[in-house]
Scaffold this active site. Sequence first.
Site, short mmCIF file in Angstrom:
data_model
loop_
_atom_site.label_atom_id
_atom_site.label_comp_id
_atom_site.label_asym_id
_atom_site.label_seq_id
_atom_site.Cartn_x
_atom_site.Cartn_y
_atom_site.Cartn_z
N ILE A 14 5.71 -15.21 30.32
CA ILE A 14 6.02 -15.40 32.15
C ILE A 14 7.42 -15.54 32.12
CG2 ILE A 14 5.51 -18.28 32.21
CD1 ILE A 14 4.77 -15.90 35.06
N SER A 43 1.97 -18.30 25.27
CA SER A 43 1.08 -20.06 26.09
C SER A 43 0.74 -19.63 27.72
CB SER A 43 2.08 -21.16 26.02
OG SER A 43 2.76 -21.96 24.90
N THR A 44 1.12 -18.94 27.62
CA THR A 44 0.82 -18.15 29.32
C THR A 44 -0.68 -17.91 29.33
OG1 THR A 44 3.51 -17.54 29.71
CG2 THR A 44 1.76 -16.85 31.32
N LEU A 50 -0.82 -24.76 37.41
CA LEU A 50 -0.68 -25.14 38.34
C LEU A 50 0.57 -24.90 39.25
CD1 LEU A 50 -2.90 -27.40 37.99
CD2 LEU A 50 -2.04 -29.03 38.98
N VAL A 174 10.22 -8.87 16.72
CA VAL A 174 12.31 -9.01 16.00
C VAL A 174 11.89 -9.61 15.02
CG1 VAL A 174 14.05 -10.14 17.40
CG2 VAL A 174 12.52 -9.05 18.83
N HIS A 225 -1.57 -29.14 24.68
CA HIS A 225 -1.60 -29.49 25.57
C HIS A 225 -3.70 -29.14 26.00
CE1 HIS A 225 -0.54 -31.16 29.43
NE2 HIS A 225 -1.23 -29.98 30.41
N TYR A 250 -4.34 -33.90 36.35
CA TYR A 250 -4.58 -33.17 37.41
C TYR A 250 -5.85 -32.37 37.60
CZ TYR A 250 -2.80 -30.06 33.77
OH TYR A 250 -3.07 -29.44 32.74
N ASP A 531 35.12 -32.48 34.66
CA ASP A 531 36.28 -33.75 35.10
C ASP A 531 36.61 -34.01 33.73
OD1 ASP A 531 36.56 -35.14 37.92
OD2 ASP A 531 36.40 -36.12 36.74
N GLU A 632 43.22 -47.64 27.84
CA GLU A 632 42.45 -47.27 26.92
C GLU A 632 42.92 -46.84 25.79
OE1 GLU A 632 39.68 -44.90 29.73
OE2 GLU A 632 40.51 -43.70 28.59
N TYR A 634 43.02 -46.37 21.48
CA TYR A 634 42.46 -45.11 19.97
C TYR A 634 42.41 -45.59 19.08
CZ TYR A 634 40.71 -42.42 25.00
OH TYR A 634 39.71 -41.83 26.20
C1 LIG Z 1 -3.14 -25.75 28.60
C2 LIG Z 1 -1.41 -25.89 28.74
C3 LIG Z 1 -1.85 -25.72 30.53
C4 LIG Z 1 -0.48 -25.25 31.67
N1 LIG Z 1 -0.66 -25.68 32.52
C5 LIG Z 1 0.49 -25.14 33.33
C6 LIG Z 1 0.81 -25.31 34.90
O1 LIG Z 1 -0.48 -25.85 35.19
N2 LIG Z 1 1.68 -25.44 35.09
C7 LIG Z 1 2.66 -24.53 34.69
O2 LIG Z 1 3.38 -24.25 35.64
N3 LIG Z 1 2.68 -24.23 33.75
C8 LIG Z 1 2.04 -24.61 32.88
N4 LIG Z 1 1.62 -25.08 31.36
C9 LIG Z 1 2.87 -24.40 31.29
C10 LIG Z 1 2.75 -22.53 30.84
O3 LIG Z 1 1.87 -22.06 30.56
C11 LIG Z 1 4.07 -22.00 30.13
O4 LIG Z 1 4.99 -23.20 29.74
C12 LIG Z 1 4.54 -21.27 30.01
O5 LIG Z 1 3.26 -19.66 29.99
C13 LIG Z 1 5.17 -20.65 28.60
O6 LIG Z 1 5.85 -19.22 29.10
P1 LIG Z 1 6.86 -18.93 27.86
O7 LIG Z 1 6.71 -16.97 28.76
O8 LIG Z 1 7.88 -19.63 27.54
O9 LIG Z 1 6.20 -18.23 26.62
P2 LIG Z 1 4.85 -17.49 26.24
O10 LIG Z 1 4.22 -17.37 27.45
O11 LIG Z 1 4.25 -18.26 25.00
O12 LIG Z 1 5.70 -16.24 25.71
C14 LIG Z 1 6.37 -15.94 24.83
C15 LIG Z 1 6.41 -15.03 24.46
O13 LIG Z 1 6.96 -14.44 22.47
C16 LIG Z 1 6.20 -13.69 21.79
N5 LIG Z 1 7.13 -13.89 21.16
C17 LIG Z 1 7.30 -15.30 20.00
N6 LIG Z 1 7.77 -14.28 18.83
C18 LIG Z 1 7.82 -12.77 18.73
C19 LIG Z 1 9.01 -12.18 18.04
N7 LIG Z 1 9.71 -12.49 16.64
N8 LIG Z 1 8.99 -10.90 18.60
C20 LIG Z 1 8.69 -10.80 19.93
N9 LIG Z 1 7.64 -11.50 20.66
C21 LIG Z 1 8.04 -12.66 20.17
C22 LIG Z 1 5.22 -14.31 22.05
O14 LIG Z 1 4.20 -13.31 21.37
C23 LIG Z 1 4.39 -13.75 23.25
O15 LIG Z 1 3.95 -13.50 24.22
C24 LIG Z 1 0.05 -25.22 30.60
C25 LIG Z 1 -0.25 -25.12 29.15
C26 LIG Z 1 -0.77 -24.14 28.46
C27 LIG Z 1 -0.60 -24.88 27.42
#
Ligand SMILES: Cc1cc2nc3c(=O)[nH]c(=O)nc-3n(C[C@H](O)[C@H](O)[C@H](O)COP(=O)(O)OP(=O)(O)OC[C@H]3O[C@@H](n4cnc5c(N)ncnc54)[C@H](O)[C@@H]3O)c2cc1C
Length: 803
Positions: A14, A43-44, A50, A174, A225, A250, A531, A632, A634
């Site tokens: 995301i 993780s997405t 929520l 990458v 999580h 939640y 500042d 001050e 120093y």
């Molecule tokens: C159980 C759970 C419940 C959650 N509930 C909520 C919620 O209710 N509300 C909310 O706002 N958030 C929630 N979150 C958090 C949310 O899901 C994450 O914050 C978010 O999805 C993270 O997105 P991201 O793009 O940073 O990471 P990711 O979705 O992990 O994307 C990172 C991507 O980088 C790629 N990548 C890694 N290394 C390389 C590489 N070397 N080359 C190319 N690509 C690479 C991976 O393949 C991956 O697809 C929850 C998380 C969990 C685990």
Amino acid sequence: MIERARVVVIGGGIGGCSILYWLARLGWTDVALVERSELTSGSTFHSAGLVGQLRNSLSLTQMMMNSVDLYRTLGDEVELETGWREVGSLRLASSQEHMEELERQAAWAETFGLPLHLISADEAQSMFPPMSSDGVFGAALLPSDGYVDPSQLTLALARGARQRGATILTNTRVTAIRVENNRVRAVETDQGTIECEYVVNAGGIYAHEIGLLAGVHVPLVPMAHQYAITKPTGLARDMPTLRDPARLVYFRAESGGLVVGGYERNPSVWGLGGIASDFNSRLLEPDWDRFAPLYEAAISRVPELAEAEIVTLINGPEAFTPDGEFILGESTVAGFWVAAGFCAHGIAGAGGMGRLMAEWIIDGQPSLDAWALDSRRFGPQYRSRDYTLVRTDEIYATYYDVKYPGHERQAGRPLKVSPANARHRDLGAAFGEKSGWERVNWYESNASAGDESTRPDGWAGMLWSPAIGAEHLACRANAALFDESSFAKLDVTGSGAAAFLERLCANGVARRVGAVTYTQLLNPRGGVECDLTVTRLAEDRFRIVTGTAFGNHDGAWIRQHLEDDSVAVEDVTSKYACFALWGPRARDILQPLTECDLSHEAFGYMSAKEVNVGAVPCLAVRVTFVGELGWELYCPSEYALRLWDSLMAAGQPHGMMPGGYRAIESLRLEKGYRVWGSDVTTTDSPFEAGLGFAVKMNKGEFIGRDALEAAGEPTRRLACLVLDEPRSLVLGSEPVRHEGRALGRVTSGGFGYSVESSIAYAYLPVELVEPGTRLSVGIFGRDVGAEVRAEPLFDPGNEKVRT
Ligand SMILES: Cc1cc2nc3c(=O)[nH]c(=O)nc-3n(C[C@H](O)[C@H](O)[C@H](O)COP(=O)(O)OP(=O)(O)OC[C@H]3O[C@@H](n4cnc5c(N)ncnc54)[C@H](O)[C@@H]3O)c2cc1C
């Protein structure tokens, strides 16, 4: 495969997709995203989805509100269902302290423009029928919150980016990042090399390892999580989401059943030793033992869960950070940006975060005050995985807890200590922590000299000691000695240093050797980026002193503007301890210890000299942050203990007390001295902040000058208020109302022990800043009368300082 792109975003979750979408939407279409697997396979895909908006600052909340604005319309724009459901959210207060927290949050929300209402337990129950209202004191309803389908939302953002010309390369990993002369040049992937000007590391839990490819430490920790999904029992899909912080849980509706998640007291770190290279579209094994206490707590709020059938327990890793906020911005490698560490708020924050990042990359600065999220807030101690881990663990475990003002975190302490630390401990110091430094808040040994009857009401009086008032009054009456060794110090040297600083600083700083100048460094929009004070030590040598937490940030801002090697910037924080001796007796205390003539005529205000204090060589700087005569001092760190002991011995016959930061805070409020980060931010101009006296518009070109000129007279100004009730103190972000309407927000405030008043600062429309204007401040649901006062409240003629 492509050979070049202006920006390469790494990570198709995301975060990455939102940044790509916004870059393209704001006109940068020569941009590409590379994802090692499929979109939304990190993780997405396993997020609970929520979306809550209220955070503890205007800019963070604004970012979340921008997300909701986008989620409302994105589906129609790209013709793809995102699953956005604006069902509202309920936050329950299951204890008196949580109810007070809600009252405080309701007041913030009013100033942030969020329609948050406090409602009764029964009203909450009628909106979320399966909940029990037992023990519920009340609830906060935010109708514009909701939930979304995280994968669908990601795909919609990707489609929106593609429609505008962005490239998305999946199954492209990458493997290296090419950096030359500290500037990013290309990303190497298993499908070929892409040359680029900017790289954005949006790698989620992998962002740490991606950072290392460029030599950048991204201080985040993957945590497991969990949430459970129950079998449908016919519950309405449009119930608001529900949080019960006292129970750490939640809930949201899911296909007639419920999603139930929470923040365990015993967090589970995952993948620290390295994450498998094929960990995509995968979950962790459910951990029922860890989840059971949360589920029991959830049952006590939603009794029917006791009988519910759990379809699945989702256990997924998510990136958490040492302070619970996102990590955004450019790293120490030019062109290498980070957007990661979303701390289980990545879905809620992505829409606004992507916009903030895109604006920041395109314009060179964010449109919101991004300091709380700025990657430069972390110091080198976060290169340690262990330190990062303990700090992050504490954040996760205490996520839902009520934190009283003055709350101090405990994990990983002590780390950095002043050379005089042992003396502070002997004096019963109550230590606070800032950027890893142990700093004295007050000395409990001074408490008996204080006045318990000045204890503030409510939350402000929780983490408080009569010692604070005693130290404040000792400083005003005689003197106080403060350990400020944690101040960040930067030396700017070289033949080009004077001209360079003149271009960066809004005040004239290239003055005579020995001159000390208070100045702001502005961004091109005229907002205050730093500042600080600048002391000219020699023709080609300047010493910058800035706040404990700002050294990294200010140093990065200054280095970013270096053009050639005629100027060098060195962080010399650890080389020098600093003790501030302030008060009307300061000269009487210091003079016998030094041959240097300390008279006002010989050693004027805002000047500095190399002196000896006994056997200790010091740079004595005649400045003040408390509004009293003093210096001050120093000295090289190895002399510091001796200096502390000499000053303590010399001061005691004069009624001097050692003092802590809480006394400084009270003293500076009475004098109207501003604090960067709260009273003054990157989006406030020095004229709005009442710092126009430090701007030399006619000195020639400097960064921000044109913007100040174009802006003309400010329409809002920082004003000083005195509340009608001296024991009612503001804690920050309270609404300031005029005839019932919130027209401002408190930036900082507290009790002034000399003026015996409750003081608050707030930006107000210029027509309301006239002294005598009657206003009110919303404190815990009450409207407390307040009046605008001419500032500073204490010693307006500055006679105590210039004697
Ligand atoms: C159980 C759970 C419940 C959650 N509930 C909520 C919620 O209710 N509300 C909310 O706002 N958030 C929630 N979150 C958090 C949310 O899901 C994450 O914050 C978010 O999805 C993270 O997105 P991201 O793009 O940073 O990471 P990711 O979705 O992990 O994307 C990172 C991507 O980088 C790629 N990548 C890694 N290394 C390389 C590489 N070397 N080359 C190319 N690509 C690479 C991976 O393949 C991956 O697809 C929850 C998380 C969990 C685990």
